[in-house]
Write an enzyme that holds these catalytic residues in place. Structure first.
Site, PDB file in Angstrom:
ATOM      1  N   HIS A   1       0.859  -1.190   0.000  1.00  0.00           N
ATOM      2  CA  HIS A   1       0.000   0.000   0.000  1.00  0.00           C
ATOM      3  C   HIS A   1       0.892   1.236   0.000  1.00  0.00           C
ATOM      4  CE1 HIS A   1      -3.687   2.261   1.152  1.00  0.00           C
ATOM      5  NE2 HIS A   1      -2.810   3.060   1.731  1.00  0.00           N
TER       6      HIS A   1
ATOM      7  N   ASP B   1     -13.970   4.185   7.977  1.00  0.00           N
ATOM      8  CA  ASP B   1     -12.885   4.963   7.361  1.00  0.00           C
ATOM      9  C   ASP B   1     -13.406   5.801   6.203  1.00  0.00           C
ATOM     10  OD1 ASP B   1     -10.105   5.731   6.814  1.00  0.00           O
ATOM     11  OD2 ASP B   1     -10.459   4.632   4.958  1.00  0.00           O
TER      12      ASP B   1
ATOM     13  N   ARG C   1     -12.564  14.198   6.888  1.00  0.00           N
ATOM     14  CA  ARG C   1     -11.201  14.737   7.033  1.00  0.00           C
ATOM     15  C   ARG C   1     -10.817  15.561   5.810  1.00  0.00           C
ATOM     16  NH1 ARG C   1      -7.921   9.609   7.455  1.00  0.00           N
ATOM     17  NH2 ARG C   1      -6.134  11.009   7.480  1.00  0.00           N
TER      18      ARG C   1
ATOM     19  N   SER D   1      -6.430   4.913   9.407  1.00  0.00           N
ATOM     20  CA  SER D   1      -7.143   4.809   8.134  1.00  0.00           C
ATOM     21  C   SER D   1      -6.518   3.711   7.269  1.00  0.00           C
ATOM     22  CB  SER D   1      -7.084   6.168   7.423  1.00  0.00           C
ATOM     23  OG  SER D   1      -7.437   6.057   6.076  1.00  0.00           O
TER      24      SER D   1
ATOM     25  N   LYS E   1      -7.975  -0.710   6.865  1.00  0.00           N
ATOM     26  CA  LYS E   1      -8.301  -1.368   5.599  1.00  0.00           C
ATOM     27  C   LYS E   1      -7.394  -2.577   5.374  1.00  0.00           C
ATOM     28  CE  LYS E   1      -7.978   2.722   3.856  1.00  0.00           C
ATOM     29  NZ  LYS E   1      -7.972   4.035   3.241  1.00  0.00           N
TER      30      LYS E   1
HETATM   31  N1  URA Z   1      -4.287   6.909   2.527  1.00  0.00           N
HETATM   32  C1  URA Z   1      -5.295   6.375   3.282  1.00  0.00           C
HETATM   33  O1  URA Z   1      -5.804   5.297   3.002  1.00  0.00           O
HETATM   34  N2  URA Z   1      -5.721   7.082   4.355  1.00  0.00           N
HETATM   35  C2  URA Z   1      -5.189   8.273   4.717  1.00  0.00           C
HETATM   36  O2  URA Z   1      -5.601   8.827   5.706  1.00  0.00           O
HETATM   37  C3  URA Z   1      -4.143   8.811   3.927  1.00  0.00           C
HETATM   38  C4  URA Z   1      -3.705   8.100   2.830  1.00  0.00           C
END
Ligand code: URA
Length: 441
Positions: free
Chosen positions: A83, A162, A169, A184, A188
């Site tokens: 990621h 999220d 946000r 966040s 995931k």
């Molecule tokens: N990527 C994400 O999935 N969440 C964030 O808060 C910032 C970047």
């Protein structure tokens, strides 16, 4: 138990929240019993006062279990996930997953859509005509078992808390908080079911973390959250001070991915290769990932792996052999340098925003994407440019978008008389065993 008003007061004073208080918040977010203005107030208090590692871990677990957890039981091998915390021209996932699959590893990737200056993997993949990027759980598993990997847009029930909080946000200037980003991202990843997680934490002008120090703090927090949840978790810290390739925009980036899989050299290849090396070592202990990656590219096995995926998923496989069919949008404008000098620095965020403004990304969540829109950006830090040299070409389907993008590109770099120092692409690799720096500190 405190009321939600009192929980906001508590964080405003910088006090740590209890598990029950965080759970109350996340339940209230998903059930919509806590109004957005109260969540926004708590988000701002967290942004200003921070969270302990313990609080961030609790927030992550509450968010991860706010929806469905991926059932990966039919994939018997180790599942790998990578990621990126967000960058410009960062299409490494689309190089890495086919290469990993060609080496015999499995990935079941759920990816976010692009927002603001950062592009989204599924938007780029959707450039391939007829290729579905919203897959059912059965189809994801079928493709992963058949091809070694699958890529889908994250479903609505993957960590839904999220999604709601990220949107808030984004509207309340509370994205760039280290514990909020850690929770966040990791919520995931935990809900996604992978065994080994490699996070590419970006720092620099095109990243959420502007400095290496911030990136290191974020990395350590995410590793602690992942390892405590029983997942092997590590971070590569890499520079986002300039785009990874000259192409920013969906069709152009998909062409760049195919180019790398055919052996073209760029920072996109260097970062993909390093991610392959680190991830395969984490998964299997093998130390020859670099040679393995080079061989998979040279033999065409990694490209064949992408071709097999597109075919199995029902996409137009012809574009893999004729990537020029992934065309740029019809309206273009060349941008030329107005002075001479060495490129001293690049504001990578402005380059990403220019592509988004042209239609190649989303300025606001929910915007549709023009796959042919974007920027070919020719500058690299350390290059010498002469007044009048072409430095970029803009592509769009809407002429009215050109002026804004042109201003962003013209303001995206600084020239100096002296040649600046070369900027390393990698800063550090961090795991539970410690930090390895790429250059001397
Ligand atoms: N990527 C994400 O999935 N969440 C964030 O808060 C910032 C970047």
């Amino acid at each position: 138990m405190l009321s939600f008003y009192e929980i906001i007061e508590k964080k405003k004073k910088g006090l740590p929240l209890e598990r029950e208080e965080i759970q109350l918040w996340i339940d209230g977010v998903v059930q919509k019993s806590i109004p957005p203005e109260q969540s926004a107030a708590l988000l701002m208090a967290i942004c200003l006062k921070g969270m302990t590692e313990q609080e961030a871990a609790t927030l992550t677990l509450c968010m991860a279990s706010s929806g469905a957890v991926t059932d990966r039981s039919s994939v018997k091998g180790i599942l790998l996930d990578k990621h990126s915390t967000g960058g410009v021209s960062d299409s490494t996932t689309l190089v890495l997953l086919p290469a990993l699959a060609a080496a015999g590893y499995y990935s079941l990737k759920a990816s976010g859509k692009g927002l603001g200056h950062t592009g989204g993997t599924v938007d780029k993949l959707a450039s391939i005509p007829h290729l579905p990027v919203t897959l059912s759980s059965e189809e994801r598993i079928r493709l992963t078992l058949l091809c070694g990997f699958s890529v889908t847009a994250a479903s609505e029930d993957l960590a839904p808390a999220d999604k709601i909080l990220y949107d808030l946000r984004d509207r309340t200037a509370t994205v760039d908080s280290i514990p909020l980003i850690a929770a966040s991202v990791m919520s995931k990843k935990l809900a996604g079911g992978s065994d080994v997680i490699l996070l590419d934490v970006k720092y620099g002008s095109g990243a959420f973390m502007k400095t290496k120090e911030q990136a290191l703090t974020l990395a350590k927090m995410m590793i602690s959250i992942g390892e405590n949840a029983g997942r092997k978790t590590a971070c590569l810290l890499s520079s986002m001070n300039q785009p990874l390739s000259p192409y920013v925009g969906c069709n152009a980036e998909m062409r760049a991915v195919i180019g790398v899989l055919r052996g073209e050299e760029s920072d996109l290849n260097k970062v993909s290769r390093e991610l392959f090396v680190r991830l395969t070592e984490l998964a299997s202990g093998r130390k020859d990932g670099g040679a393995q990656y080079d061989a998979l590219i040279a033999s065409g096995a990694a490209l064949q792996s992408l071709r097999a995926y597109v075919q199995a998923a029902g996409g137009d496989v012809g574009v893999i052999d004729a990537p020029e069919r992934l065309a740029d949008a019809p309206v273009s404008r060349e941008i030329c340098a107005e002075a001479s000098g060495y490129v001293n620095e690049i504001n990578c965020q402005s380059v990403g925003m220019a592509a988004a403004v042209l239609g190649g990304g989303r300025v606001r969540a929910g915007d549709s994407i023009d796959h042919g829109a974007g920027v070919q950006y020719l500058l690299r830090v350390g290059d010498y440019v002469n007044k009048g040299d072409r430095i970029a070409t803009l592509y769009t389907s809407d002429e009215n978008k050109l002026a804004h993008a042109e201003a962003l590109i013209k303001g995206s770099f600084a020239l100096t008389e002296d040649r600046p120092e070369e900027q390393p692409l990698f800063y550090a690799f961090v795991s539970k065993d410690g930090i390895t720096y790429y250059t001397e500190e």
